[in-house]
Design a protein around this motif. Structure first.
Motif, PDB file in Angstrom:
ATOM      1  N   ALA A   1       0.617  -1.257  -0.103  1.00 24.89           N
ATOM      2  CA  ALA A   1      -0.045   0.071   0.025  1.00 24.89           C
ATOM      3  C   ALA A   1       0.865   1.189  -0.068  1.00 24.89           C
ATOM      4  CB  ALA A   1      -0.960   0.044   1.336  1.00 24.89           C
ATOM      5  N   LEU A   2       1.799   1.180   1.051  1.00 25.68           N
ATOM      6  CA  LEU A   2       2.862   2.300   0.900  1.00 25.68           C
ATOM      7  C   LEU A   2       3.736   2.630  -0.490  1.00 25.68           C
ATOM      8  CD1 LEU A   2       4.286   4.655   2.417  1.00 25.68           C
ATOM      9  CD2 LEU A   2       5.855   2.875   3.097  1.00 25.68           C
ATOM     10  N   TYR A   3       4.005   1.626  -1.245  1.00 26.28           N
ATOM     11  CA  TYR A   3       4.474   1.615  -2.314  1.00 26.28           C
ATOM     12  C   TYR A   3       3.846   2.105  -3.279  1.00 26.28           C
ATOM     13  CZ  TYR A   3       7.179   0.122  -6.570  1.00 26.28           C
ATOM     14  OH  TYR A   3       7.842  -0.019  -7.729  1.00 26.28           O
ATOM     15  N   ILE A   4       2.390   1.636  -3.335  1.00 27.47           N
ATOM     16  CA  ILE A   4       1.750   2.145  -4.552  1.00 27.47           C
ATOM     17  C   ILE A   4       1.240   3.665  -4.333  1.00 27.47           C
ATOM     18  CG2 ILE A   4      -0.830   2.035  -5.097  1.00 27.47           C
ATOM     19  CD1 ILE A   4      -0.464  -1.082  -4.818  1.00 27.47           C
ATOM     20  N   LEU A   5       1.151   4.092  -2.837  1.00 24.49           N
ATOM     21  CA  LEU A   5       0.856   5.530  -2.549  1.00 24.49           C
ATOM     22  C   LEU A   5       1.912   6.373  -3.158  1.00 24.49           C
ATOM     23  CD1 LEU A   5      -0.940   5.061   0.766  1.00 24.49           C
ATOM     24  CD2 LEU A   5      -2.094   5.854  -1.620  1.00 24.49           C
ATOM     25  N   CYS A   6       3.255   5.885  -2.944  1.00 29.92           N
ATOM     26  CA  CYS A   6       4.365   6.821  -3.180  1.00 29.92           C
ATOM     27  C   CYS A   6       4.429   6.651  -4.561  1.00 29.92           C
ATOM     28  CB  CYS A   6       5.610   6.015  -2.526  1.00 29.92           C
ATOM     29  SG  CYS A   6       5.663   6.324  -0.684  1.00 29.92           S
ATOM     30  N   GLN A   7       4.280   5.695  -5.406  1.00 31.53           N
ATOM     31  CA  GLN A   7       4.239   5.860  -6.897  1.00 31.53           C
ATOM     32  C   GLN A   7       3.558   6.700  -7.337  1.00 31.53           C
ATOM     33  OE1 GLN A   7       7.279   4.376  -7.655  1.00 31.53           O
ATOM     34  NE2 GLN A   7       6.510   2.853  -9.092  1.00 31.53           N
ATOM     35  N   ASN A   8       2.004   6.633  -6.773  1.00 29.90           N
ATOM     36  CA  ASN A   8       1.144   7.553  -7.518  1.00 29.90           C
ATOM     37  C   ASN A   8       1.293   8.935  -7.063  1.00 29.90           C
ATOM     38  OD1 ASN A   8      -1.440   6.331  -8.681  1.00 29.90           O
ATOM     39  ND2 ASN A   8      -0.587   4.744  -7.264  1.00 29.90           N
ATOM     40  N   LEU A   9       1.908   9.303  -5.885  1.00 32.39           N
ATOM     41  CA  LEU A   9       2.269  10.466  -5.567  1.00 32.39           C
ATOM     42  C   LEU A   9       3.257  11.168  -6.507  1.00 32.39           C
ATOM     43  CD1 LEU A   9       2.127  13.190  -3.559  1.00 32.39           C
ATOM     44  CD2 LEU A   9       3.906  11.916  -2.129  1.00 32.39           C
ATOM     45  N   TYR A  10       4.488  10.551  -6.679  1.00 29.79           N
ATOM     46  CA  TYR A  10       5.374  11.060  -7.596  1.00 29.79           C
ATOM     47  C   TYR A  10       5.001  11.207  -9.093  1.00 29.79           C
ATOM     48  CZ  TYR A  10       9.308  10.789  -4.517  1.00 29.79           C
ATOM     49  OH  TYR A  10       9.999  11.085  -3.522  1.00 29.79           O
ATOM     50  N   LYS A  11       3.964  10.114  -9.574  1.00 26.86           N
ATOM     51  CA  LYS A  11       3.167  10.565 -10.739  1.00 26.86           C
ATOM     52  C   LYS A  11       2.355  11.956 -10.926  1.00 26.86           C
ATOM     53  CE  LYS A  11       2.703   5.664 -11.840  1.00 26.86           C
ATOM     54  NZ  LYS A  11       1.849   4.498 -12.144  1.00 26.86           N
ATOM     55  N   LEU A  12       1.512  12.122  -9.535  1.00 28.22           N
ATOM     56  CA  LEU A  12       0.862  13.369  -9.499  1.00 28.22           C
ATOM     57  C   LEU A  12       1.754  14.679  -9.507  1.00 28.22           C
ATOM     58  CD1 LEU A  12      -1.993  14.120  -8.830  1.00 28.22           C
ATOM     59  CD2 LEU A  12      -1.499  14.037  -6.396  1.00 28.22           C
ATOM     60  N   LEU A  13       2.690  14.388  -8.692  1.00 27.71           N
ATOM     61  CA  LEU A  13       3.633  15.617  -8.736  1.00 27.71           C
ATOM     62  C   LEU A  13       4.047  15.982 -10.232  1.00 27.71           C
ATOM     63  CD1 LEU A  13       5.530  15.035  -5.593  1.00 27.71           C
ATOM     64  CD2 LEU A  13       3.984  16.542  -5.858  1.00 27.71           C
ATOM     65  N   GLY A  14       4.090  14.909 -11.044  1.00 23.13           N
ATOM     66  CA  GLY A  14       4.801  15.129 -12.261  1.00 23.13           C
ATOM     67  C   GLY A  14       6.498  15.954 -12.372  1.00 23.13           C
ATOM     68  N   GLU A  15       7.258  15.710 -11.510  1.00 25.87           N
ATOM     69  CA  GLU A  15       8.293  16.433 -11.468  1.00 25.87           C
ATOM     70  C   GLU A  15       9.456  15.167 -11.803  1.00 25.87           C
ATOM     71  OE1 GLU A  15       9.310  19.528  -9.260  1.00 25.87           O
ATOM     72  OE2 GLU A  15       7.276  19.834  -8.558  1.00 25.87           O
ATOM     73  N   SER A  16      10.181  15.464 -13.057  1.00 24.66           N
ATOM     74  CA  SER A  16      11.008  14.494 -13.633  1.00 24.66           C
ATOM     75  C   SER A  16      12.330  14.466 -12.663  1.00 24.66           C
ATOM     76  CB  SER A  16      11.301  14.837 -14.936  1.00 24.66           C
ATOM     77  OG  SER A  16      11.937  16.127 -14.982  1.00 24.66           O
ATOM     78  N   ASP A  17      12.690  15.385 -11.923  1.00 19.59           N
ATOM     79  CA  ASP A  17      13.822  15.229 -11.132  1.00 19.59           C
ATOM     80  C   ASP A  17      13.524  14.650  -9.861  1.00 19.59           C
ATOM     81  OD1 ASP A  17      12.034  17.442 -10.442  1.00 19.59           O
ATOM     82  OD2 ASP A  17      13.863  18.665  -9.542  1.00 19.59           O
ATOM     83  N   LEU A  18      12.366  14.213  -9.504  1.00 19.82           N
ATOM     84  CA  LEU A  18      12.179  13.511  -8.235  1.00 19.82           C
ATOM     85  C   LEU A  18      12.029  12.023  -8.755  1.00 19.82           C
ATOM     86  CD1 LEU A  18       9.319  15.605  -6.542  1.00 19.82           C
ATOM     87  CD2 LEU A  18      11.668  15.328  -5.785  1.00 19.82           C
TER      88      LEU A  18
END
Length: 117
Positions: free
Chosen positions: A90-107
């Motif tokens: 669950a944590l892994y999926i939430l983190c993956q989605n957060l980074y997609k949502l932020l849309g920042e390529s440098d993160l």
């Protein structure tokens, strides 16, 4: 979710996340080799009234570890590898989605040693 309204429990929080990102309900975190391949979908078992088993187990261990329900199995025995794996998924999926949502390529997330990307 109403602006400024904070969900009070995990079921309401998961509902808010699923409303915003419906695909998360069925997303799976797939374990990597050399581990046995397991494909948990940690948000799938949540519904509008009941939390998933892994979350209920976590709460029973956290808040009522010493209690022994009517089935005779102490809540402390609910602390098991399956529940931990599903919580980590669950944590892994939430983190993956957060980074997609932020849309920042440098993160970039640190590559997981447990789950496939």
């Amino acid at each position: 979710m109403v602006l400024g309204h904070k969900p009070k429990n995990i079921v309401a929080k998961v509902r808010a996340i699923v409303t915003k990102t419906p695909r998360i309900k069925n997303e799976r975190a797939i374990t990597k080799y050399p581990y046995e391949v397991i494909k948990p979908a940690p948000f799938q078992a949540f519904d509008d009234k009941v939390a998933a088993e892994w979350w209920r187990n976590y709460n029973l261990v956290k808040h009522a570890r010493a209690e022994e329900p009517s089935d005779g199995i102490p809540n402390s025995q609910l602390a098991n590898l399956k529940s931990v794996l599903w919580a980590l998924a669950a944590l892994y999926i939430l983190c993956q989605n957060l980074y997609k949502l932020l849309g920042e390529s440098d993160l970039q997330l640190e590559p997981s040693r447990l789950f496939e990307s």
